[in-house]
Design a protein around this motif. Structure first.
Motif, PDB file in Angstrom:
ATOM      1  N   GLU A 160       0.953  -1.046  -0.145  1.00  0.00           N
ATOM      2  CA  GLU A 160       0.280   0.071   0.285  1.00  0.00           C
ATOM      3  C   GLU A 160       0.848   1.321  -0.269  1.00  0.00           C
ATOM      4  N   ARG A 161       2.565   1.240   0.053  1.00  0.00           N
ATOM      5  CA  ARG A 161       3.349   1.974   0.577  1.00  0.00           C
ATOM      6  C   ARG A 161       3.527   2.417  -0.238  1.00  0.00           C
ATOM      7  N   LYS A 162       3.955   1.395  -1.011  1.00  0.00           N
ATOM      8  CA  LYS A 162       4.692   1.496  -3.002  1.00  0.00           C
ATOM      9  C   LYS A 162       4.860   2.848  -3.068  1.00  0.00           C
ATOM     10  N   TYR A 163       3.263   3.396  -3.757  1.00  0.00           N
ATOM     11  CA  TYR A 163       3.341   4.630  -4.496  1.00  0.00           C
ATOM     12  C   TYR A 163       2.513   5.736  -3.194  1.00  0.00           C
ATOM     13  N   LYS A 164       3.415   6.822  -3.728  1.00  0.00           N
ATOM     14  CA  LYS A 164       3.080   8.344  -3.611  1.00  0.00           C
ATOM     15  C   LYS A 164       1.319   8.230  -3.671  1.00  0.00           C
ATOM     16  N   GLY A 165       0.378   9.261  -3.018  1.00  0.00           N
ATOM     17  CA  GLY A 165      -0.399   9.564  -3.274  1.00  0.00           C
ATOM     18  C   GLY A 165      -2.102   8.643  -3.515  1.00  0.00           C
ATOM     19  N   VAL A 166      -1.083   6.451  -3.244  1.00  0.00           N
ATOM     20  CA  VAL A 166      -2.197   5.605  -3.631  1.00  0.00           C
ATOM     21  C   VAL A 166      -2.234   5.308  -2.098  1.00  0.00           C
ATOM     22  N   ARG A 167      -3.536   5.170  -1.557  1.00  0.00           N
ATOM     23  CA  ARG A 167      -4.234   4.182  -1.106  1.00  0.00           C
ATOM     24  C   ARG A 167      -4.994   3.266  -1.074  1.00  0.00           C
ATOM     25  N   ARG A 190      -8.012   0.739  -0.328  1.00  0.00           N
ATOM     26  CA  ARG A 190      -9.763   0.648   0.013  1.00  0.00           C
ATOM     27  C   ARG A 190      -9.881  -0.421   0.444  1.00  0.00           C
ATOM     28  N   LYS A 191     -10.608  -0.334   1.391  1.00  0.00           N
ATOM     29  CA  LYS A 191     -10.771  -2.654   2.475  1.00  0.00           C
ATOM     30  C   LYS A 191     -10.357  -3.008   1.419  1.00  0.00           C
ATOM     31  N   TRP A 192     -11.524  -2.916  -0.176  1.00  0.00           N
ATOM     32  CA  TRP A 192     -12.935  -3.745  -0.569  1.00  0.00           C
ATOM     33  C   TRP A 192     -11.813  -3.718  -1.238  1.00  0.00           C
ATOM     34  N   GLY A 193     -10.255  -3.347  -1.525  1.00  0.00           N
ATOM     35  CA  GLY A 193      -9.520  -3.860  -2.567  1.00  0.00           C
ATOM     36  C   GLY A 193      -9.918  -2.721  -3.953  1.00  0.00           C
ATOM     37  N   LYS A 194     -10.105  -1.591  -3.194  1.00  0.00           N
ATOM     38  CA  LYS A 194     -10.132  -0.434  -4.947  1.00  0.00           C
ATOM     39  C   LYS A 194      -9.055   0.294  -4.757  1.00  0.00           C
ATOM     40  N   TRP A 195      -7.870   0.804  -5.851  1.00  0.00           N
ATOM     41  CA  TRP A 195      -7.292   1.936  -5.584  1.00  0.00           C
ATOM     42  C   TRP A 195      -7.045   3.158  -5.973  1.00  0.00           C
ATOM     43  N   VAL A 196      -7.341   3.965  -4.934  1.00  0.00           N
ATOM     44  CA  VAL A 196      -7.691   5.693  -4.481  1.00  0.00           C
ATOM     45  C   VAL A 196      -6.264   6.402  -4.367  1.00  0.00           C
ATOM     46  N   SER A 197      -6.287   7.660  -5.411  1.00  0.00           N
ATOM     47  CA  SER A 197      -5.568   8.694  -5.387  1.00  0.00           C
ATOM     48  C   SER A 197      -5.971   9.835  -5.670  1.00  0.00           C
ATOM     49  N   GLU A 198      -5.034  10.864  -4.575  1.00  0.00           N
ATOM     50  CA  GLU A 198      -5.304  12.169  -4.268  1.00  0.00           C
ATOM     51  C   GLU A 198      -3.757  13.298  -3.845  1.00  0.00           C
ATOM     52  N   ILE A 199      -4.385  14.094  -3.938  1.00  0.00           N
ATOM     53  CA  ILE A 199      -3.033  15.103  -4.044  1.00  0.00           C
ATOM     54  C   ILE A 199      -3.667  16.486  -3.208  1.00  0.00           C
ATOM     55  N   ARG A 200      -2.607  17.069  -3.170  1.00  0.00           N
ATOM     56  CA  ARG A 200      -2.834  18.386  -2.489  1.00  0.00           C
ATOM     57  C   ARG A 200      -2.286  19.727  -3.067  1.00  0.00           C
ATOM     58  N   VAL A 201      -3.047  19.982  -3.264  1.00  0.00           N
ATOM     59  CA  VAL A 201      -3.260  21.474  -4.623  1.00  0.00           C
ATOM     60  C   VAL A 201      -2.552  22.830  -3.340  1.00  0.00           C
ATOM     61  N   PRO A 202      -1.159  22.428  -4.186  1.00  0.00           N
ATOM     62  CA  PRO A 202      -0.211  23.610  -3.588  1.00  0.00           C
ATOM     63  C   PRO A 202      -0.689  25.337  -3.306  1.00  0.00           C
ATOM     64  N   GLY A 203      -0.554  25.635  -2.222  1.00  0.00           N
ATOM     65  CA  GLY A 203      -0.262  26.327  -1.888  1.00  0.00           C
ATOM     66  C   GLY A 203      -1.662  26.463  -0.721  1.00  0.00           C
ATOM     67  N   THR A 204      -3.021  25.624  -0.459  1.00  0.00           N
ATOM     68  CA  THR A 204      -3.693  25.521  -0.405  1.00  0.00           C
ATOM     69  C   THR A 204      -4.166  23.589   0.910  1.00  0.00           C
ATOM     70  N   GLN A 205      -5.095  23.845   1.404  1.00  0.00           N
ATOM     71  CA  GLN A 205      -5.177  22.628   2.550  1.00  0.00           C
ATOM     72  C   GLN A 205      -6.022  21.789   1.726  1.00  0.00           C
ATOM     73  N   GLU A 206      -6.612  21.757   0.305  1.00  0.00           N
ATOM     74  CA  GLU A 206      -7.349  21.164  -0.338  1.00  0.00           C
ATOM     75  C   GLU A 206      -7.122  19.901  -0.870  1.00  0.00           C
ATOM     76  N   ARG A 207      -7.328  19.477  -0.959  1.00  0.00           N
ATOM     77  CA  ARG A 207      -7.110  17.464  -1.956  1.00  0.00           C
ATOM     78  C   ARG A 207      -7.978  17.200  -2.258  1.00  0.00           C
ATOM     79  N   LEU A 208      -7.454  17.295  -3.990  1.00  0.00           N
ATOM     80  CA  LEU A 208      -8.227  16.454  -5.282  1.00  0.00           C
ATOM     81  C   LEU A 208      -7.785  15.821  -5.493  1.00  0.00           C
ATOM     82  N   ALA A 221      -2.844  -0.373  -9.175  1.00  0.00           N
ATOM     83  CA  ALA A 221      -2.357   0.849  -7.696  1.00  0.00           C
ATOM     84  C   ALA A 221      -1.700   1.281  -8.837  1.00  0.00           C
ATOM     85  N   GLU A 222      -0.612   0.515  -9.505  1.00  0.00           N
ATOM     86  CA  GLU A 222      -0.192   1.243 -10.715  1.00  0.00           C
ATOM     87  C   GLU A 222      -0.491   2.913 -11.171  1.00  0.00           C
ATOM     88  N   ALA A 223      -2.284   2.185 -11.758  1.00  0.00           N
ATOM     89  CA  ALA A 223      -3.123   3.783 -12.269  1.00  0.00           C
ATOM     90  C   ALA A 223      -3.471   4.349 -11.648  1.00  0.00           C
TER      91      ALA A 223
END
Length: 109
Positions: A9-16, A18-36, A44-46
């Motif tokens: 699960e920690r192999k890729y940055k910005g990737v985690r 889910r308990k049911w097996g799907k891989w999700v990705s998000e990233i922080r927007v620079p200069g804000t606390q907002e996550r995209l 996981a590669e996708a």
């Protein structure tokens, strides 16, 4: 949770995963606390490719060491200055294309 699954699960940055097996990705927007939110993927590669495209769109090619795939080839400047929604679309398209590639080229048993 076993150490081998945590390591995966920690192999890729910005990737985690889910308990049911799907891989999700998000990233922080620079200069804000907002996550995209970048999407949910079968592999996981996708999710990692989606993160890399979003990182490139938001921060440029100034920090290639922060990419999951440092050899990712994107045309210079094409994705710079996009709106957050456009970044999401570009990242999602890249992630879905990667998922499709893995599904099409999956070894059959």
């Amino acid at each position: 949770m076993s150490s081998s699954s945590e390591e995966c699960e920690r192999k890729y940055k910005g990737v985690r995963r889910r308990k049911w097996g799907k891989w999700v990705s998000e990233i922080r927007v620079p200069g804000t606390q907002e996550r995209l939110w970048l999407g949910s993927y079968a592999t996981a590669e996708a999710a990692a490719v989606a993160h890399d495209v979003a990182f490139y769109c938001l921060r440029g090619n100034s920090s290639p060491q922060n990419l999951n795939f440092q050899a990712l080839q994107l045309p210079p400047g094409v994705y710079m200055g996009l709106s957050p929604r456009s970044v999401q679309r570009a990242a999602s398209d890249a992630g879905l294309a990667t998922d499709a590639h893995f599904v099409l080229h999956r070894p059959t048993s």
